[in-house]
Design a protein around this motif. Sequence first.
Motif, PDB file in Angstrom:
ATOM      1  N   ARG A 350      18.301  12.890  65.300  1.00 55.47           N
ATOM      2  CA  ARG A 350      17.274  13.915  65.509  1.00 55.47           C
ATOM      3  C   ARG A 350      16.816  14.381  64.133  1.00 55.47           C
ATOM      4  NH1 ARG A 350      20.058  16.953  70.689  1.00 55.47           N
ATOM      5  NH2 ARG A 350      18.902  15.727  72.222  1.00 55.47           N
ATOM      6  N   LYS A 352      14.155  15.598  62.757  1.00 59.88           N
ATOM      7  CA  LYS A 352      13.440  16.851  62.446  1.00 59.88           C
ATOM      8  C   LYS A 352      14.396  18.004  62.178  1.00 59.88           C
ATOM      9  CE  LYS A 352       8.855  16.007  63.927  1.00 59.88           C
ATOM     10  NZ  LYS A 352       7.844  15.923  64.953  1.00 59.88           N
ATOM     11  N   HIS A 353      15.637  17.903  62.699  1.00 61.28           N
ATOM     12  CA  HIS A 353      16.629  18.953  62.438  1.00 61.28           C
ATOM     13  C   HIS A 353      17.262  18.785  61.062  1.00 61.28           C
ATOM     14  CE1 HIS A 353      16.781  20.369  66.667  1.00 61.28           C
ATOM     15  NE2 HIS A 353      16.432  19.116  66.915  1.00 61.28           N
ATOM     16  N   ASN A 357      10.661  18.304  55.517  1.00 56.72           N
ATOM     17  CA  ASN A 357       9.340  17.723  55.745  1.00 56.72           C
ATOM     18  C   ASN A 357       9.496  16.310  56.280  1.00 56.72           C
ATOM     19  OD1 ASN A 357       7.841  19.950  54.498  1.00 56.72           O
ATOM     20  ND2 ASN A 357       8.867  19.238  52.626  1.00 56.72           N
ATOM     21  N   TRP A 358       9.280  16.154  57.558  1.00 58.00           N
ATOM     22  CA  TRP A 358       9.362  14.810  58.144  1.00 58.00           C
ATOM     23  C   TRP A 358       8.054  14.562  58.872  1.00 58.00           C
ATOM     24  CZ3 TRP A 358      11.381  10.443  57.365  1.00 58.00           C
ATOM     25  CH2 TRP A 358      11.383   9.451  58.341  1.00 58.00           C
ATOM     26  N   GLU A 361       6.175  10.946  63.884  1.00 63.31           N
ATOM     27  CA  GLU A 361       6.523  11.141  65.300  1.00 63.31           C
ATOM     28  C   GLU A 361       7.362   9.942  65.731  1.00 63.31           C
ATOM     29  OE1 GLU A 361       5.869  13.869  67.087  1.00 63.31           O
ATOM     30  OE2 GLU A 361       5.026  14.640  65.215  1.00 63.31           O
TER      31      GLU A 361
END
Length: 390
Positions: A350, A352-353, A357-358, A361
């Motif tokens: 996961r 994005k956690h 800055n990612w 999608e």
Amino acid sequence: MANKLHINTSLIHSDYSAPEDFGALQTGVHHASTVTFHNVAAMRSRSWQDKSAYTYGLHGTPTSFTLEARLAEIEQGKYCLLAPSGLAAIAMVNLALLQSGDDVLLPDNVYNPNRELGDWLSKSFGVSARYYDPLIGAGIAGLIQDNTRLIWTEAPGSVTMEVPDIPAICAVAKAKGILVALDNTWAAGIAFSAFEHGVDIVMQALTKYQSGGSDVLMGAVITRDQALNSRLQDAHMRLGMGVGMDDVYLVLRSLSSLKLRFDAHDQSARKIAAWLQTRPEISKVLHPALAGSPGHELWQRDFSGAAGLFSVLFDPRYTEAQTDRFVDTLKLFKIGFSWGGAHSLCVPYRIKHMRKNWPHEGILVRFNIGLEDADDLIADIARAFAAMAG
Ligand SMILES: *Cc1c(COP(=O)(O)O)cnc(C)c1O
């Protein structure tokens, strides 16, 4: 001597001494906490720091001295210290080189427990840990403060696989007298010459390719500079970073085949990564040797090979439930952390956690390509794609 003593004494004081002219190809496994001295003068004259003699098991036995020397040689460094895990090696570097009031820069894609440690140092130990875009290159100059003492790099980041411009970062750091540490685990010390590219401190998670067995935890810190090694040695001693000699032996035993295994992982991984690039389920393959992967040109310029570790981004139309089903369906790829062993592994992240800055999608899944036949692995993945869609 033995028969004049009581049995409880003679059981301990046998006449055993190590064989002197025994030409075995592998190093003996020398276990010790206590190391004895011929007399008090010998005890007083021996230094644990210079490693010219043995003093106490924590500072090494002939077995660990041998592994340290071999790792230093592989990495083209001079000094090496072993730690009980890769993460312990990272902690040793931070605790040796940072004190309250200092600043450390870490790449935003850094090995996540190193980030945890950075945040902990920030919260509880008066060190500031700040994170930079791994593709920043010479732009790192804009982040440097008067109190910046250390810059961590990782080549590539072991989940999102960006390859940084190590020479550019090192040039900026050198001009300002800041040390650069590199987590060189991915290249295993053989596909990237860290010191030639300006790095001061190399860290290795020997847990990965050097061990190759998925059954040992160990780390190493390698340097060329004696004064720097001394600072690291102080932290190594104060933190009591001992390693088990049976584990050291396992790593030594695996080292002979390191290059052959690394090249085999590399070859299979590139074949599978290239195949994944053609698949409609995958929107991006993050493998430094593939054009379009972030920092690919830097990998081409600076590296002589690639590890069997890479990631993919699934097309955003797939939900996490679907990509979880993909991972669950795989048979040859086991679900598990770490990498570098004979077994192929697969882990969804996961992301994005984990990152500030990612931009992407789609679910990220990381593959560790083991030593199985690449075509069997491709068939396994194809079957899991079908199960995911159905
Ligand atoms: C595994 C790993 C570490 C930590 O090694 P452990 O021995 O598991 O503590 C550090 N850095 C990278 C890049 C790793 O893959």
